[in-house]
Design a protein around this motif. Structure first.
Motif, PDB file in Angstrom:
ATOM      1  N   SER A  43      25.926  42.858  27.527  1.00  0.00           N
ATOM      2  CA  SER A  43      24.919  44.195  27.188  1.00  0.00           C
ATOM      3  C   SER A  43      23.580  43.631  27.291  1.00  0.00           C
ATOM      4  CB  SER A  43      25.442  44.718  26.104  1.00  0.00           C
ATOM      5  OG  SER A  43      25.200  44.137  24.842  1.00  0.00           O
ATOM      6  N   ALA A  44      23.141  42.544  27.069  1.00  0.00           N
ATOM      7  CA  ALA A  44      21.868  42.161  27.101  1.00  0.00           C
ATOM      8  C   ALA A  44      21.287  41.641  28.619  1.00  0.00           C
ATOM      9  CB  ALA A  44      21.639  40.972  26.339  1.00  0.00           C
ATOM     10  N   TYR A  45      22.056  42.003  29.580  1.00  0.00           N
ATOM     11  CA  TYR A  45      21.536  41.684  30.907  1.00  0.00           C
ATOM     12  C   TYR A  45      20.930  43.267  31.422  1.00  0.00           C
ATOM     13  CZ  TYR A  45      23.869  37.378  30.854  1.00  0.00           C
ATOM     14  OH  TYR A  45      24.294  36.192  30.475  1.00  0.00           O
ATOM     15  N   THR A  46      20.031  43.043  32.246  1.00  0.00           N
ATOM     16  CA  THR A  46      19.212  44.297  32.949  1.00  0.00           C
ATOM     17  C   THR A  46      19.936  44.420  34.061  1.00  0.00           C
ATOM     18  OG1 THR A  46      17.449  42.590  33.622  1.00  0.00           O
ATOM     19  CG2 THR A  46      17.031  43.770  31.560  1.00  0.00           C
ATOM     20  N   THR A  47      19.683  45.731  34.511  1.00  0.00           N
ATOM     21  CA  THR A  47      20.216  45.963  35.947  1.00  0.00           C
ATOM     22  C   THR A  47      19.541  45.243  36.852  1.00  0.00           C
ATOM     23  OG1 THR A  47      20.777  48.161  34.973  1.00  0.00           O
ATOM     24  CG2 THR A  47      20.565  47.964  37.564  1.00  0.00           C
ATOM     25  N   GLY A  48      20.428  44.632  38.031  1.00  0.00           N
ATOM     26  CA  GLY A  48      19.768  43.745  38.961  1.00  0.00           C
ATOM     27  C   GLY A  48      20.681  42.948  39.642  1.00  0.00           C
ATOM     28  N   SER A  49      20.531  42.025  40.540  1.00  0.00           N
ATOM     29  CA  SER A  49      21.480  41.250  41.073  1.00  0.00           C
ATOM     30  C   SER A  49      20.923  39.699  40.846  1.00  0.00           C
ATOM     31  CB  SER A  49      21.892  41.744  42.478  1.00  0.00           C
ATOM     32  OG  SER A  49      20.595  41.560  43.184  1.00  0.00           O
ATOM     33  N   ALA A  50      21.954  38.713  41.003  1.00  0.00           N
ATOM     34  CA  ALA A  50      21.795  37.342  40.994  1.00  0.00           C
ATOM     35  C   ALA A  50      22.842  36.719  41.749  1.00  0.00           C
ATOM     36  CB  ALA A  50      21.258  37.000  39.822  1.00  0.00           C
ATOM     37  N   ASN A  51      22.914  35.293  41.607  1.00  0.00           N
ATOM     38  CA  ASN A  51      24.010  34.554  41.994  1.00  0.00           C
ATOM     39  C   ASN A  51      24.456  33.549  41.111  1.00  0.00           C
ATOM     40  OD1 ASN A  51      22.165  32.547  42.282  1.00  0.00           O
ATOM     41  ND2 ASN A  51      22.398  32.198  44.276  1.00  0.00           N
ATOM     42  N   GLN A  52      23.870  33.866  39.963  1.00  0.00           N
ATOM     43  CA  GLN A  52      24.309  33.053  38.641  1.00  0.00           C
ATOM     44  C   GLN A  52      24.046  33.726  37.449  1.00  0.00           C
ATOM     45  OE1 GLN A  52      21.730  29.378  38.012  1.00  0.00           O
ATOM     46  NE2 GLN A  52      23.597  28.288  36.967  1.00  0.00           N
ATOM     47  N   ILE A  53      24.916  33.642  36.540  1.00  0.00           N
ATOM     48  CA  ILE A  53      24.857  34.385  35.113  1.00  0.00           C
ATOM     49  C   ILE A  53      24.957  33.198  34.308  1.00  0.00           C
ATOM     50  CG2 ILE A  53      25.681  35.936  33.637  1.00  0.00           C
ATOM     51  CD1 ILE A  53      26.800  37.517  35.728  1.00  0.00           C
ATOM     52  N   THR A  54      23.876  33.018  33.359  1.00  0.00           N
ATOM     53  CA  THR A  54      24.088  32.118  32.296  1.00  0.00           C
ATOM     54  C   THR A  54      24.330  32.656  30.781  1.00  0.00           C
ATOM     55  OG1 THR A  54      22.652  30.535  33.190  1.00  0.00           O
ATOM     56  CG2 THR A  54      22.941  30.110  31.156  1.00  0.00           C
ATOM     57  N   PHE A  55      25.317  32.414  30.136  1.00  0.00           N
ATOM     58  CA  PHE A  55      25.336  32.827  28.917  1.00  0.00           C
ATOM     59  C   PHE A  55      25.714  31.657  27.931  1.00  0.00           C
ATOM     60  CE2 PHE A  55      29.516  32.259  31.072  1.00  0.00           C
ATOM     61  CZ  PHE A  55      30.323  31.563  30.099  1.00  0.00           C
ATOM     62  N   ALA A  56      25.551  32.168  26.512  1.00  0.00           N
ATOM     63  CA  ALA A  56      25.794  31.111  25.414  1.00  0.00           C
ATOM     64  C   ALA A  56      27.194  30.665  25.457  1.00  0.00           C
ATOM     65  CB  ALA A  56      25.448  31.688  24.020  1.00  0.00           C
ATOM     66  N   GLY A  57      27.319  29.271  26.234  1.00  0.00           N
ATOM     67  CA  GLY A  57      28.475  28.599  26.230  1.00  0.00           C
ATOM     68  C   GLY A  57      28.874  28.293  27.563  1.00  0.00           C
ATOM     69  N   GLY A  58      27.993  28.701  28.599  1.00  0.00           N
ATOM     70  CA  GLY A  58      28.503  28.355  29.921  1.00  0.00           C
ATOM     71  C   GLY A  58      27.723  29.240  31.320  1.00  0.00           C
ATOM     72  N   GLU A  59      28.371  29.406  32.147  1.00  0.00           N
ATOM     73  CA  GLU A  59      27.723  30.058  33.361  1.00  0.00           C
ATOM     74  C   GLU A  59      28.824  30.511  34.170  1.00  0.00           C
ATOM     75  OE1 GLU A  59      24.858  27.155  34.721  1.00  0.00           O
ATOM     76  OE2 GLU A  59      26.370  26.713  36.195  1.00  0.00           O
ATOM     77  N   PHE A  60      28.613  31.743  35.078  1.00  0.00           N
ATOM     78  CA  PHE A  60      29.161  32.072  35.966  1.00  0.00           C
ATOM     79  C   PHE A  60      28.404  31.779  37.367  1.00  0.00           C
ATOM     80  CE2 PHE A  60      31.860  34.992  33.724  1.00  0.00           C
ATOM     81  CZ  PHE A  60      33.265  34.930  34.389  1.00  0.00           C
ATOM     82  N   ASN A  61      28.876  31.378  38.573  1.00  0.00           N
ATOM     83  CA  ASN A  61      28.256  31.151  39.687  1.00  0.00           C
ATOM     84  C   ASN A  61      29.239  31.893  40.878  1.00  0.00           C
ATOM     85  OD1 ASN A  61      25.918  29.293  39.366  1.00  0.00           O
ATOM     86  ND2 ASN A  61      27.619  27.797  38.457  1.00  0.00           N
ATOM     87  N   THR A  62      28.346  32.092  41.702  1.00  0.00           N
ATOM     88  CA  THR A  62      29.349  32.889  42.941  1.00  0.00           C
ATOM     89  C   THR A  62      28.645  32.750  44.225  1.00  0.00           C
ATOM     90  OG1 THR A  62      29.766  34.963  43.740  1.00  0.00           O
ATOM     91  CG2 THR A  62      27.518  34.965  42.947  1.00  0.00           C
ATOM     92  N   THR A  63      29.424  32.652  45.363  1.00  0.00           N
ATOM     93  CA  THR A  63      28.987  32.424  46.613  1.00  0.00           C
ATOM     94  C   THR A  63      28.180  33.648  47.141  1.00  0.00           C
ATOM     95  OG1 THR A  63      31.251  33.254  47.561  1.00  0.00           O
ATOM     96  CG2 THR A  63      30.908  30.874  47.136  1.00  0.00           C
ATOM     97  N   GLY A  64      28.285  34.838  46.678  1.00  0.00           N
ATOM     98  CA  GLY A  64      27.383  36.090  46.893  1.00  0.00           C
ATOM     99  C   GLY A  64      26.708  36.210  45.897  1.00  0.00           C
TER     100      GLY A  64
END
Length: 196
Positions: A43-64
């Motif tokens: 819920s703390a993320y703002t509207t937009g786009s990226a290819n990586q999301i970092t959170f407390a404890g890890g991260e999501f990466n994507t090919t898109g």
């Protein structure tokens, strides 16, 4: 007669002991494997786009790209993220090993392959996650020493929310290990009864 009873008793023990180990797919956010889990609701993320999301404890990466939005559908509420464009592969990597994780997933219309890896990048398991509706569902996995997960869709988009994970490793014996141990006990017992 006693030998037949003994074999049946040990066979029952093997089945009972094998079912005690819980390593595999999780389908509920209240699964006991997720007790004391950390919750990331995005819920703390703002509207937009990226290819990586970092959170407390890890991260999501994507090919898109990920899209960030405030969603109140697909089984999510408040902040959520989704893949922009189909056939996007995701990698969920934890900072430290975890013993279980799970998340709400919505808008899925085909099977997704989840490859679960340990701290040495050795494949623990590949599971297929499939729901065919927009309502959303909860999926996860429990095993010892989970370090990363690669989520691969078969041409599909999805929304993700409410990631839960349990930091640290638990000793989750594999059912086959327990079965071999029980069979060994059965062999010793059978040998003892043959001598008498």
């Amino acid at each position: 007669m006693n030998n037949k009873f003994l074999k049946m008793a040990f066979a029952g023990l093997v089945l009972t002991v094998s079912s005690l180990a819980h390593a595999g797919l999780i389908t509920s956010d209240i699964d006991s494997e997720l007790d004391s889990s950390t919750l990331i609701d995005f819920s703390a993320y703002t509207t937009g786009s990226a290819n990586q999301i970092t959170f407390a404890g890890g991260e999501f990466n994507t090919t898109g790209n990920f899209g960030f939005s405030v969603w109140n559908n697909y089984g999510s509420s408040g902040g959520a993220f989704y893949n922009i464009g189909p056939s996007t592969t995701f990698t969920l990597t934890f900072d430290n090993v975890v013993s279980a994780f799970g998340m709400n997933i919505g808008a899925i219309h085909s099977s997704w392959a989840w490859d679960v890896y340990d701290i040495n990048n050795v494949l623990i398991d590949t599971v297929s996650v499939a729901i065919d509706n927009n309502a959303g569902a909860f999926y996860g996995y429990a095993a010892s020493n989970i370090k990363s997960v690669v989520l691969t869709p078969v041409s599909d988009q999805a929304a993700f929310d409410n990631l839960q994970f349990v930091s640290g490793s638990t000793s989750v014996p594999e059912p086959s290990t327990l079965s071999i141990f029980a069979l060994g006990l059965m062999g010793f017992a059978a040998r003892r009864f043959k001598k008498s």
